[in-house]
Motif scaffolding. Structure first.
Motif, mmCIF file in Angstrom:
data_model
loop_
_atom_site.group_PDB
_atom_site.id
_atom_site.type_symbol
_atom_site.label_atom_id
_atom_site.label_comp_id
_atom_site.label_asym_id
_atom_site.label_seq_id
_atom_site.Cartn_x
_atom_site.Cartn_y
_atom_site.Cartn_z
ATOM 1 N N LYS A 193 0.835 -1.198 0.000
ATOM 2 C CA LYS A 193 0.000 0.000 0.000
ATOM 3 C C LYS A 193 0.875 1.255 0.000
ATOM 4 C CE LYS A 193 -3.805 -2.331 0.203
ATOM 5 N NZ LYS A 193 -4.746 -2.352 -0.956
ATOM 6 N N GLY A 194 0.237 2.379 -0.229
ATOM 7 C CA GLY A 194 0.957 3.652 -0.244
ATOM 8 C C GLY A 194 1.617 3.984 -1.555
ATOM 9 N N ASN A 195 1.171 3.348 -2.643
ATOM 10 C CA ASN A 195 1.759 3.601 -3.960
ATOM 11 C C ASN A 195 0.937 4.645 -4.708
ATOM 12 O OD1 ASN A 195 3.842 1.558 -3.793
ATOM 13 N ND2 ASN A 195 2.181 0.069 -3.956
ATOM 14 N N VAL A 196 1.634 5.565 -5.355
ATOM 15 C CA VAL A 196 1.000 6.589 -6.185
ATOM 16 C C VAL A 196 1.488 6.413 -7.613
ATOM 17 C CG1 VAL A 196 0.841 9.053 -6.689
ATOM 18 C CG2 VAL A 196 0.734 8.248 -4.319
ATOM 19 N N LEU A 197 0.562 6.129 -8.523
ATOM 20 C CA LEU A 197 0.920 5.951 -9.929
ATOM 21 C C LEU A 197 0.698 7.271 -10.657
ATOM 22 C CD1 LEU A 197 0.474 3.080 -8.789
ATOM 23 C CD2 LEU A 197 -0.454 2.420 -11.004
ATOM 24 N N GLY A 198 1.788 7.943 -11.001
ATOM 25 C CA GLY A 198 1.698 9.211 -11.718
ATOM 26 C C GLY A 198 1.532 8.946 -13.205
ATOM 27 N N LEU A 199 0.296 8.971 -13.671
ATOM 28 C CA LEU A 199 -0.022 8.632 -15.063
ATOM 29 C C LEU A 199 -0.443 9.877 -15.827
ATOM 30 C CD1 LEU A 199 -0.540 6.352 -17.189
ATOM 31 C CD2 LEU A 199 -2.913 6.322 -16.347
#
Length: 350
Positions: A193-199
């Motif tokens: 958890k705690g993942n940010v996908l910068g798309l």
């Protein structure tokens, strides 16, 4: 006599419309220029330069370097779809602070985010070279980790960038990885958890619209990220960078023109768009590869809560997509006046 000649040349250049940078510039600003210029040159040329180097070495007495790397490449070929190879030391290079201060670039949050959840930061606009998105997600230049404690950002970029030898390894050190379905699902299901996908949702095609005063976004049929978010229960945050499209000017390429048709053909063949752009130079403010020093302000909106649904219907995907579009438009309208955008300017969703 020499001084007279230089003055004469200077006057002639000014008549031609070329505005030179002053010779006496503070060291801080020079370092900012160097930081941005190295990224610009890396973005445009480093991948192909590394590819050329790998082939060149095969025909020298150092051929074994390329052969050893080929073995490594095969062994490591899936790393770009498995979270890359982040090195925090690289992300914290002082150079990235100079990079952010060049414009300057500021990252702003509107709400606190829960580090026990995963997020997709659907970011707009693409711009010519994604300066703000790179600095926000692939470096600590804007202090992402301090602003969003407990969250790990990943910049998702074209899969083709991880085909270039040597370059791919350097790029992955920043926490960048492939903007592929496989990579997104790995980060949302197997990386905790705690993942940010910068798309950057608009992708290569949207880069062709990047010009000052342009607010057109390629989003209407971009629903894949919504489906992946639903499958894994990842909240979706609307993100907009005010000023990203103001960094360069482009040769006019309206829809239906020969230039736009050629660009679309090359995009289909190469996998990336070829905008014909110009900014400023190192020693002049009139033309060159450097972006203009214009403020960039990235605003991260309130996340749209997503309930996990492993098999969403097309209607459910469309409903959530419309919620996202509405939230993005609201974010733009709420903040645009702070950053010098007129009340008569609105987002165009294509």
């Amino acid at each position: 006599m020499l001084g007279f000649k230089w003055k004469d040349i200077w006057k002639r250049m000014k008549i031609l419309g070329i505005e030179f940078a002053p010779l006496r510039i503070p060291l801080e600003r020079r370092l900012q220029t160097v930081a941005v210029y190295q990224f610009t040159l890396s973005f445009l040329f480093l991948g192909f330069s590394c590819l050329f180097l790998a082939f060149y070495l095969l025909f020298t007495r150092f051929y074994y370097i390329s052969l050893i790397y080929l073995v490594w490449y095969y062994y490591d070929r899936h790393q770009s779809t498995h979270g890359g190879r982040r090195v925090q030391w690289v992300r914290k290079w002082k150079m990235w602070k100079y990079f952010a201060n060049f414009f300057p670039l500021k990252l702003t949050k509107t709400v606190e985010l829960n580090p026990n959840k995963n997020y997709i930061f659907a970011s707009h606009p693409h711009g010519v070279m994604c300066y703000s998105h790179f600095c926000n997600y692939a470096t600590e230049g804007t202090g992402f980790s301090e602003l969003f404690p407990g969250l790990r950002p990943y910049l998702l970029t074209l899969p083709g960038q991880y085909k270039f030898p040597f370059f791919r390894d350097y790029f992955m050190l920043t926490g960048s990885c492939s903007a592929s379905k496989e990579c997104m699902e790995y980060l949302l299901s197997k990386a905790g958890k705690g993942n940010v996908l910068g798309l950057v949702v608009g992708g290569a095609i949207e880069a062709l619209n990047a010009a000052p005063g342009n607010f057109r976004l390629i989003l209407k049929n971009r629903k894949g990220f919504i489906k992946i978010a639903m499958k894994h229960g990842a909240d979706v945050c609307p993100v907009y960078t005010f000023g990203e499209n103001d960094l360069y000017s482009q040769v006019p390429n309206p829809e239906g023109s020969f230039v736009r048709k050629l660009q679309l053909v090359l995009t289909r063949i190469c996998g990336f768009s070829p905008p014909i752009f110009f900014g400023r130079g190192v020693f002049n403010y009139t033309f060159g590869l450097l972006p203009h020093r214009r403020p960039l302000n990235t605003v991260v909106g309130k996340p749209i809560e997503v309930t996990r649904n492993e098999n969403p219907t097309n209607e459910e995907v469309a409903d959530l997509h419309q919620k996202y579009v509405d939230a993005l438009i609201d974010l733009f309208e709420t903040h645009k006046s702070k950053y010098g955008i007129g009340e008569d300017e609105h987002l165009t969703i294509e």
